[in-house]
Write an enzyme that holds these catalytic residues in place. Structure first.
Site, mmCIF file in Angstrom:
data_model
loop_
_atom_site.group_PDB
_atom_site.id
_atom_site.type_symbol
_atom_site.label_atom_id
_atom_site.label_comp_id
_atom_site.label_asym_id
_atom_site.label_seq_id
_atom_site.Cartn_x
_atom_site.Cartn_y
_atom_site.Cartn_z
ATOM 1 N N SER A 1 0.862 -1.188 0.000
ATOM 2 C CA SER A 1 0.000 0.000 0.000
ATOM 3 C C SER A 1 0.895 1.235 0.000
ATOM 4 C CB SER A 1 -0.929 -0.056 1.216
ATOM 5 O OG SER A 1 -1.769 1.055 1.256
ATOM 6 N N TYR B 1 -4.769 8.695 -5.857
ATOM 7 C CA TYR B 1 -3.789 7.690 -5.424
ATOM 8 C C TYR B 1 -4.065 7.288 -3.968
ATOM 9 C CZ TYR B 1 0.826 5.651 -4.338
ATOM 10 O OH TYR B 1 1.842 4.805 -3.946
ATOM 11 N N LYS C 1 -5.022 3.418 -2.709
ATOM 12 C CA LYS C 1 -4.211 2.680 -1.738
ATOM 13 C C LYS C 1 -5.006 2.420 -0.454
ATOM 14 C CE LYS C 1 -0.272 2.049 -3.890
ATOM 15 N NZ LYS C 1 0.240 0.694 -4.157
HETATM 16 N N1 NAP Z 1 8.391 4.773 -4.337
HETATM 17 C C1 NAP Z 1 7.652 5.191 -3.302
HETATM 18 O O1 NAP Z 1 7.962 6.205 -2.653
HETATM 19 C C2 NAP Z 1 6.416 4.429 -2.885
HETATM 20 C C3 NAP Z 1 5.786 4.818 -1.708
HETATM 21 C C4 NAP Z 1 4.652 4.140 -1.297
HETATM 22 C C5 NAP Z 1 4.177 3.081 -2.046
HETATM 23 N N2 NAP Z 1 4.796 2.710 -3.208
HETATM 24 C C6 NAP Z 1 4.229 1.618 -3.983
HETATM 25 O O2 NAP Z 1 5.217 0.661 -4.246
HETATM 26 C C7 NAP Z 1 4.888 -0.063 -5.434
HETATM 27 C C8 NAP Z 1 6.097 -0.122 -6.355
HETATM 28 O O3 NAP Z 1 6.446 1.192 -6.730
HETATM 29 P P1 NAP Z 1 7.948 1.640 -7.071
HETATM 30 O O4 NAP Z 1 8.227 2.843 -6.248
HETATM 31 O O5 NAP Z 1 8.852 0.481 -7.011
HETATM 32 O O6 NAP Z 1 7.751 2.163 -8.553
HETATM 33 P P2 NAP Z 1 8.502 1.854 -9.945
HETATM 34 O O7 NAP Z 1 9.957 1.714 -9.782
HETATM 35 O O8 NAP Z 1 7.971 2.892 -10.879
HETATM 36 O O9 NAP Z 1 7.926 0.443 -10.316
HETATM 37 C C9 NAP Z 1 6.623 0.326 -10.764
HETATM 38 C C10 NAP Z 1 6.504 -0.983 -11.487
HETATM 39 O O10 NAP Z 1 5.165 -1.100 -11.947
HETATM 40 C C11 NAP Z 1 5.187 -1.643 -13.244
HETATM 41 N N3 NAP Z 1 3.916 -1.318 -13.884
HETATM 42 C C12 NAP Z 1 3.365 -0.092 -14.035
HETATM 43 N N4 NAP Z 1 2.188 -0.210 -14.664
HETATM 44 C C13 NAP Z 1 1.979 -1.528 -14.917
HETATM 45 C C14 NAP Z 1 0.962 -2.273 -15.550
HETATM 46 N N5 NAP Z 1 -0.128 -1.702 -16.066
HETATM 47 N N6 NAP Z 1 1.095 -3.622 -15.639
HETATM 48 C C15 NAP Z 1 2.185 -4.240 -15.143
HETATM 49 N N7 NAP Z 1 3.182 -3.584 -14.526
HETATM 50 C C16 NAP Z 1 3.086 -2.245 -14.422
HETATM 51 C C17 NAP Z 1 6.417 -1.038 -13.857
HETATM 52 O O11 NAP Z 1 6.918 -1.839 -14.886
HETATM 53 P P3 NAP Z 1 6.556 -1.696 -16.436
HETATM 54 O O12 NAP Z 1 6.585 -0.228 -16.752
HETATM 55 O O13 NAP Z 1 7.644 -2.489 -17.053
HETATM 56 O O14 NAP Z 1 5.226 -2.315 -16.593
HETATM 57 C C18 NAP Z 1 7.393 -1.103 -12.701
HETATM 58 O O15 NAP Z 1 8.006 -2.379 -12.623
HETATM 59 C C19 NAP Z 1 3.672 0.660 -6.023
HETATM 60 O O16 NAP Z 1 2.507 -0.013 -5.645
HETATM 61 C C20 NAP Z 1 3.719 2.016 -5.344
HETATM 62 O O17 NAP Z 1 2.442 2.617 -5.283
HETATM 63 C C21 NAP Z 1 5.909 3.358 -3.644
#
Ligand code: NAP
Length: 271
Positions: A143, A157, A161
């Site tokens: 989340s 967003y 979540k």
């Molecule tokens: N970074 C933060 O600060 C943060 C904070 C709180 C929560 N989160 C959560 O953590 C999770 C991972 O985020 P992250 O920060 O690691 O972001 P990230 O590096 O941008 O990774 C996002 C991933 O999602 C994939 N993706 C996006 N749309 C997709 C789709 N339609 N189908 C399949 N794959 C898809 C992307 O790969 P492709 O483009 O190759 O599909 C990528 O592997 C998310 O749920 C995010 O909301 C992140």
């Protein structure tokens, strides 16, 4: 070093071509798990798979778009058929939408809700019966602290979540007396490519980011302790408690903070 509790476990991780998903995939593989990963970008996914296979040769990948319900169903079928089942499901799928509510359109909200909420729920329900048949499994839902803190400029967003968190908690209650455990993860700000995705306002102001490694360490520790939720970093839990204690005061404070940012940085809030 003793054998990891994940040795030989089959772990399916969504959205693992970069960021948190890639970090978790590599960690599980290093701990001896057979990892299954998915995302849309085949080249990036293959790089992650190669790194996983260095530790866990049976690991595999599927290119899929989780915005498409049929592809979610096919992913679940493929994971069961090719890995023989899923012991740990990590619903990491998620995309950002940093945009003021006055500029949001319904189609954007629909698309965001599909990936951040409907798709993980769909994948979970497709795999849950297999876990219940074995009376064993772990479901990890990634989340965000945004789910509980009403982060400014992120209403869509935040809500997607929050929906995932609430589903996750309800599921934990329903599954309480089974061998299937649920963990909800509340990351703070993690240094990933999420902040470079086009169509989003800049993160303003910058909040200190933690590394993917720190986040992964926190998830593995929470799984080891068998808790039902974890905030990483942990201090965000205190912020969530302050909001729960007095929502009006908290939201007024947030609005005042945003106003202050705009005053300091000009019309768009950027310094
Ligand atoms: N970074 C933060 O600060 C943060 C904070 C709180 C929560 N989160 C959560 O953590 C999770 C991972 O985020 P992250 O920060 O690691 O972001 P990230 O590096 O941008 O990774 C996002 C991933 O999602 C994939 N993706 C996006 N749309 C997709 C789709 N339609 N189908 C399949 N794959 C898809 C992307 O790969 P492709 O483009 O190759 O599909 C990528 O592997 C998310 O749920 C995010 O909301 C992140």
């Amino acid at each position: 070093m003793g054998e990891s509790s994940f040795s030989g476990q089959r772990v399916l991780i969504t959205d693992a071509s970069s960021g948190i998903g890639a970090g978790l995939a590599e960690r599980f593989a290093r701990e001896g798990a057979i990892v299954g990963i998915c995302a849309r970008r085949e080249d990036r996914l293959r790089e992650v798979l190669d790194r996983c296979r260095a530790h866990s040769p049976e690991s595999r990948m599927w290119v899929c778009d989780l915005a498409v319900a049929d592809e979610v169903d096919r992913l679940a079928e493929a994971a069961v058929a090719e890995m023989g089942g899923v012991d740990v499901l990590v619903n990491n799928a998620g995309v950002p939408k940093r945009r003021d509510v006055s500029l949001l359109d319904p189609e954007t909200v629909d698309a965001l809700t599909t990936i951040n909420y409907l798709s993980p729920v769909r994948l979970t329900l497709r795999l849950l019966s297999h876990m219940l048949e074995r009376d064993s499994g772990k479901i990890v839902n990634v989340s965000s602290v945004a789910a509980v803190l009403s982060s400014p400029g992120e209403a869509a967003y935040d809500a997607s979540k929050a929906a995932l968190s609430v589903f996750s908690e309800g599921m934990a209650v329903d599954l309480w007396d089974t061998g299937v455990n649920v963990l909800t993860v509340y990351p703070g700000v993690v240094d990933t490519e999420l902040f470079d995705i086009p169509g989003n306002d800049p993160l303003s102001p910058e909040i200190e980011r933690i590394s993917v490694t720190e986040l992964v360490d926190g998830v593995m520790d929470a799984l080891g302790r068998g808790v039902i939720e974890v905030y990483i970093p942990e201090w965000f839990k205190g912020v969530a408690a302050r909001k729960a204690n007095d929502v009006e005061l908290f939201l007024a404070g947030t609005a005042g903070w945003v106003r202050g940012q705009k005053t300091v940085g000009g019309a768009d809030g950027q310094a």
